[in-house]
Motif scaffolding. Sequence first.
Motif, PDB file in Angstrom:
ATOM      1  N   ARG A  75      -2.664  -8.688   5.511  1.00  0.00           N
ATOM      2  CA  ARG A  75      -2.700  -7.297   5.073  1.00  0.00           C
ATOM      3  C   ARG A  75      -1.580  -7.030   4.083  1.00  0.00           C
ATOM      4  N   ALA A  76      -1.680  -5.899   3.384  1.00  0.00           N
ATOM      5  CA  ALA A  76      -0.585  -5.451   2.536  1.00  0.00           C
ATOM      6  C   ALA A  76       0.500  -4.816   3.391  1.00  0.00           C
ATOM      7  N   ASN A  89     -10.079  -5.949  -3.472  1.00  0.00           N
ATOM      8  CA  ASN A  89      -8.643  -6.132  -3.264  1.00  0.00           C
ATOM      9  C   ASN A  89      -8.339  -6.525  -1.828  1.00  0.00           C
ATOM     10  N   ARG A  90      -9.010  -5.865  -0.886  1.00  0.00           N
ATOM     11  CA  ARG A  90      -8.754  -6.152   0.521  1.00  0.00           C
ATOM     12  C   ARG A  90      -9.102  -7.605   0.855  1.00  0.00           C
ATOM     13  N   ASP A  93       0.847  -1.191   0.000  1.00  0.00           N
ATOM     14  CA  ASP A  93       0.000   0.000   0.000  1.00  0.00           C
ATOM     15  C   ASP A  93       0.880   1.236   0.000  1.00  0.00           C
ATOM     16  N   SER A 132      -5.610  -1.748  -0.662  1.00  0.00           N
ATOM     17  CA  SER A 132      -6.535  -2.368   0.288  1.00  0.00           C
ATOM     18  C   SER A 132      -7.728  -1.490   0.629  1.00  0.00           C
ATOM     19  N   ASP A 133      -7.782  -0.286   0.073  1.00  0.00           N
ATOM     20  CA  ASP A 133      -8.979   0.530   0.270  1.00  0.00           C
ATOM     21  C   ASP A 133     -10.155  -0.008  -0.550  1.00  0.00           C
ATOM     22  N   ASP A 134      -9.842  -0.734  -1.625  1.00  0.00           N
ATOM     23  CA  ASP A 134     -10.887  -1.364  -2.435  1.00  0.00           C
ATOM     24  C   ASP A 134     -11.325  -2.663  -1.752  1.00  0.00           C
ATOM     25  N   PRO A 135     -12.619  -2.860  -1.512  1.00  0.00           N
ATOM     26  CA  PRO A 135     -13.051  -4.032  -0.735  1.00  0.00           C
ATOM     27  C   PRO A 135     -12.710  -5.369  -1.391  1.00  0.00           C
ATOM     28  N   ARG A 185      -4.590   3.461  -1.890  1.00  0.00           N
ATOM     29  CA  ARG A 185      -4.136   2.194  -1.303  1.00  0.00           C
ATOM     30  C   ARG A 185      -4.894   1.036  -1.938  1.00  0.00           C
ATOM     31  N   ILE A 205      -6.368  -9.839  -0.585  1.00  0.00           N
ATOM     32  CA  ILE A 205      -5.138  -9.729   0.208  1.00  0.00           C
ATOM     33  C   ILE A 205      -5.282 -10.485   1.530  1.00  0.00           C
ATOM     34  N   GLU A 206      -6.411 -10.321   2.186  1.00  0.00           N
ATOM     35  CA  GLU A 206      -6.625 -10.985   3.467  1.00  0.00           C
ATOM     36  C   GLU A 206      -6.623 -12.503   3.311  1.00  0.00           C
TER      37      GLU A 206
END
Length: 273
Positions: free
Chosen positions: A220-221, A208-209, A195, A203-206, A201, A212-213
């Motif tokens: 997390r990133a 993408n988050r 990020d 991970s601000d996109d749900p 970021r 990543i999770e």
Amino acid sequence: MTDRTALPLHGRRAMVTGAAQGIGLAIARTLALQGAQVVLVNLRHDAGEAAARAINDAGGDAHFIVGDMSDEAAIAATVAASAAAIGGLDILVNNAAPSQRARPPFGEQSAALWDATEAVMLRGYMLTAQAALPHLAARAGAIVNLSSVLARSVAHETAAYHVAKAGVEQLTRYLGWHLGRSGVRVNAVAPGVVDRDDGPRLSDDPVNRAVIEAAVPLGRAATAAEIAEVVAFLCSPAAGYITGQTLVIDGGLSLGEPFGVARSAVRAAAGAV
């Protein structure tokens, strides 16, 4: 007021390419706040000047120089100007990347795209290290090259990007072997998902988050600052017996079983939409 003489990189002089944004900016800021004099090199004049000014306002010692790290003559001139600006070089961070990150399908990836990518991220890294070597050897300096987990895996980037990053790691091993007798250490870092500290970021996109999770064991990133801290370590006396190595900084991403991770990521992403 901070006593700069007590900082871990006090007295060191650094050049960071591709330093106006993203990981490069975080590296330049971290090196400066750990006591180094830093030259930020970038093609974008306004962004570079603003980045150096922000570092100075935070208590660092930063300068900015415009430099095209794909052009041999420009590289030599940029290294010379950087060394002149701060009285020499002890640290080189090769972070520059092509300004355009097009990702067409393989069948549409042109020779021009290949050449532009390799010129900056592989040929450029070699030429910059070569130009900086006389300065670095005079002070037992350090080089850190930016690789990626995509040096070892295949994902959404172009063939040229993947191959360039793999080449960066072999270049790091080569230079580590050949420059060791000059007292110059050469290492690389290979980030995973990062990020940015200075922009949108991932991970601000749900979606993408959720991916990543599911895919990253640490859930997390990385932040750009976390990558920068590892680079600063490799530039410091604490890493004085490390050379020719690539440190993977991916939160465990590369450890996973790919099909299970992919299934979990797709299910999580679908639920997040």
